[in-house]
Write a protein that holds these residues in place. Sequence first.
Motif, PDB file in Angstrom:
ATOM      1  N   GLU A  27     101.973  35.600 -36.584  1.00  0.00           N
ATOM      2  CA  GLU A  27     102.652  34.901 -37.670  1.00  0.00           C
ATOM      3  C   GLU A  27     102.525  33.401 -37.442  1.00  0.00           C
ATOM      4  O   GLU A  27     102.687  32.912 -36.323  1.00  0.00           O
ATOM      5  CB  GLU A  27     104.120  35.304 -37.729  1.00  0.00           C
ATOM      6  N   ILE A  28     102.231  32.665 -38.512  1.00  0.00           N
ATOM      7  CA  ILE A  28     102.059  31.209 -38.450  1.00  0.00           C
ATOM      8  C   ILE A  28     102.887  30.585 -39.568  1.00  0.00           C
ATOM      9  O   ILE A  28     102.877  31.069 -40.706  1.00  0.00           O
ATOM     10  CB  ILE A  28     100.578  30.817 -38.610  1.00  0.00           C
ATOM     11  N   GLU A  29     103.586  29.506 -39.231  1.00  0.00           N
ATOM     12  CA  GLU A  29     104.377  28.781 -40.227  1.00  0.00           C
ATOM     13  C   GLU A  29     103.537  27.652 -40.811  1.00  0.00           C
ATOM     14  O   GLU A  29     102.974  26.835 -40.088  1.00  0.00           O
ATOM     15  CB  GLU A  29     105.633  28.211 -39.585  1.00  0.00           C
ATOM     16  N   HIS A  30     103.460  27.622 -42.137  1.00  0.00           N
ATOM     17  CA  HIS A  30     102.676  26.619 -42.869  1.00  0.00           C
ATOM     18  C   HIS A  30     103.626  25.704 -43.636  1.00  0.00           C
ATOM     19  O   HIS A  30     104.539  26.151 -44.322  1.00  0.00           O
ATOM     20  CB  HIS A  30     101.729  27.318 -43.849  1.00  0.00           C
ATOM     21  N   ARG A  31     103.385  24.397 -43.543  1.00  0.00           N
ATOM     22  CA  ARG A  31     104.061  23.402 -44.375  1.00  0.00           C
ATOM     23  C   ARG A  31     103.002  22.448 -44.904  1.00  0.00           C
ATOM     24  O   ARG A  31     102.051  22.111 -44.182  1.00  0.00           O
ATOM     25  CB  ARG A  31     105.091  22.594 -43.575  1.00  0.00           C
ATOM     26  N   ASP A  32     103.165  21.990 -46.143  1.00  0.00           N
ATOM     27  CA  ASP A  32     102.207  21.009 -46.646  1.00  0.00           C
ATOM     28  C   ASP A  32     102.893  19.987 -47.545  1.00  0.00           C
ATOM     29  O   ASP A  32     104.075  20.104 -47.883  1.00  0.00           O
ATOM     30  CB  ASP A  32     101.013  21.681 -47.338  1.00  0.00           C
ATOM     31  N   SER A  33     102.128  18.975 -47.914  1.00  0.00           N
ATOM     32  CA  SER A  33     102.680  17.828 -48.629  1.00  0.00           C
ATOM     33  C   SER A  33     102.962  18.119 -50.100  1.00  0.00           C
ATOM     34  O   SER A  33     103.539  17.265 -50.788  1.00  0.00           O
ATOM     35  CB  SER A  33     101.745  16.629 -48.501  1.00  0.00           C
ATOM     36  N   THR A  34     102.605  19.299 -50.613  1.00  0.00           N
ATOM     37  CA  THR A  34     103.050  19.680 -51.954  1.00  0.00           C
ATOM     38  C   THR A  34     104.486  20.190 -51.932  1.00  0.00           C
ATOM     39  O   THR A  34     105.072  20.454 -52.978  1.00  0.00           O
ATOM     40  CB  THR A  34     102.156  20.781 -52.557  1.00  0.00           C
ATOM     41  N   GLY A  35     105.056  20.367 -50.724  1.00  0.00           N
ATOM     42  CA  GLY A  35     106.382  20.952 -50.571  1.00  0.00           C
ATOM     43  C   GLY A  35     106.344  22.426 -50.239  1.00  0.00           C
ATOM     44  O   GLY A  35     107.403  23.038 -50.030  1.00  0.00           O
ATOM     45  N   ALA A  36     105.156  23.026 -50.172  1.00  0.00           N
ATOM     46  CA  ALA A  36     105.047  24.445 -49.846  1.00  0.00           C
ATOM     47  C   ALA A  36     105.460  24.687 -48.398  1.00  0.00           C
ATOM     48  O   ALA A  36     105.076  23.938 -47.498  1.00  0.00           O
ATOM     49  CB  ALA A  36     103.619  24.933 -50.069  1.00  0.00           C
ATOM     50  N   HIS A  37     106.237  25.744 -48.197  1.00  0.00           N
ATOM     51  CA  HIS A  37     106.662  26.177 -46.870  1.00  0.00           C
ATOM     52  C   HIS A  37     106.550  27.695 -46.870  1.00  0.00           C
ATOM     53  O   HIS A  37     107.266  28.378 -47.606  1.00  0.00           O
ATOM     54  CB  HIS A  37     108.099  25.730 -46.591  1.00  0.00           C
ATOM     55  N   GLY A  46      93.416  15.245 -51.956  1.00  0.00           N
ATOM     56  CA  GLY A  46      94.010  14.953 -50.664  1.00  0.00           C
ATOM     57  C   GLY A  46      95.310  15.691 -50.434  1.00  0.00           C
ATOM     58  O   GLY A  46      96.173  15.736 -51.324  1.00  0.00           O
ATOM     59  N   ILE A  47      95.456  16.282 -49.255  1.00  0.00           N
ATOM     60  CA  ILE A  47      96.668  17.010 -48.889  1.00  0.00           C
ATOM     61  C   ILE A  47      96.865  16.852 -47.386  1.00  0.00           C
ATOM     62  O   ILE A  47      95.934  16.531 -46.656  1.00  0.00           O
ATOM     63  CB  ILE A  47      96.560  18.509 -49.275  1.00  0.00           C
ATOM     64  N   PHE A  97      97.447  10.427 -49.660  1.00  0.00           N
ATOM     65  CA  PHE A  97      98.207  11.396 -48.877  1.00  0.00           C
ATOM     66  C   PHE A  97      99.698  11.095 -48.954  1.00  0.00           C
ATOM     67  O   PHE A  97     100.105   9.943 -49.079  1.00  0.00           O
ATOM     68  CB  PHE A  97      97.756  11.377 -47.412  1.00  0.00           C
ATOM     69  N   THR A  98     100.506  12.159 -48.874  1.00  0.00           N
ATOM     70  CA  THR A  98     101.956  12.022 -48.794  1.00  0.00           C
ATOM     71  C   THR A  98     102.445  12.827 -47.597  1.00  0.00           C
ATOM     72  O   THR A  98     101.711  13.647 -47.034  1.00  0.00           O
ATOM     73  CB  THR A  98     102.649  12.505 -50.073  1.00  0.00           C
TER      74      THR A  98
END
Length: 328
Positions: free
Chosen positions: A91-101, A117-118, A303-304
């Motif tokens: 299992e891997i936790e993903h977070r990104d600058s679109t707000g996805a978690h 860009g992300i 980028f954000t």
Amino acid sequence: MSNVETAPLEVECASAPAADVEILAPRDVPLGGPRAMPVRRTLPQRSRSLIGAWCFVDHYGPDAVARTGGMVVPPHPHTGLQTVSWLFTGEIEHRDSTGAHAMVRPGELNLMTAGRGIAHSEVSTPQAAVLHGVQLWLALPDASRHTEPRFEHYAPQPVRGAGWEARVFLGDLAGSVSPVRTHSPVVGAELLLEPGTELELDADPRFEYGLLADSGAVHFQGAAVAPAELAYLPPGSHTLRISAPAGTPVRAVLIGGEPLGETIVMWWNFIGRSHEEVVQYRRDWQQHIGAEIHPGAAPAVRFTAVPDDPLPPLPAPVLPNARLRPRS
């Protein structure tokens, strides 16, 4: 997933012809973590850079997290690509600058479109005693490479036949169609074969294909493919023949697509169309994280930040002093 090499090569990538099945051997790359979890990289390499729009194949595990420290990749940037995360175990936790978690779990696709860009991070969770899976990149064609970034999740239902099972996470195969949006014609699927099984699948003759062997000594179009090797098949085939020898079950990942027909430049986690573009992407990232100041430059807005991520962002490596020779 980030390419965390400290001296990544700038690679000008284009499709290259091949007459028969071509076997691509992996090279070991340390991914990160306190003791550097190793991954096996089969794309890109000198003899081949692209299979359809697929431009990056990392294969890892089974990896004992207690021994290696697992996957700890802080926020880092991407441009001009889609990342495809697919796990067999862990299992891997993903977070990104679109707000996805989101969590990356076995049998479930996480697809992140970088577009213009992300930034994102990937960290194995405490529940992950063993990590085992693949991380793949798709190069975005020129017409859509500046699209808005986004994140999608999909859990495909397995398709089964006599002695085999397939999970089609992208494209269309064996009667299963993924609803996830891509920007060029591609296919991606996990295949499981019981010992002694011979599987025939309809192929698109416009596609070139790759078969990554995970476990078991699989045969692809009659060619033997050892675990961790990637077999390449050029366009023109109407049928894909995949078999598992007696006594040995097989797990493999099938990828394919229409040749991209474009030249791309890959360096670190960026895909552009020229050296100058990649230099600008790196500058934008370094300005965003405060690692470099360029007097007189416009504020970087490509980028954000990754919301609520506790890890400090990953600085970009130093660019090479000169252009390297193009590779195909």
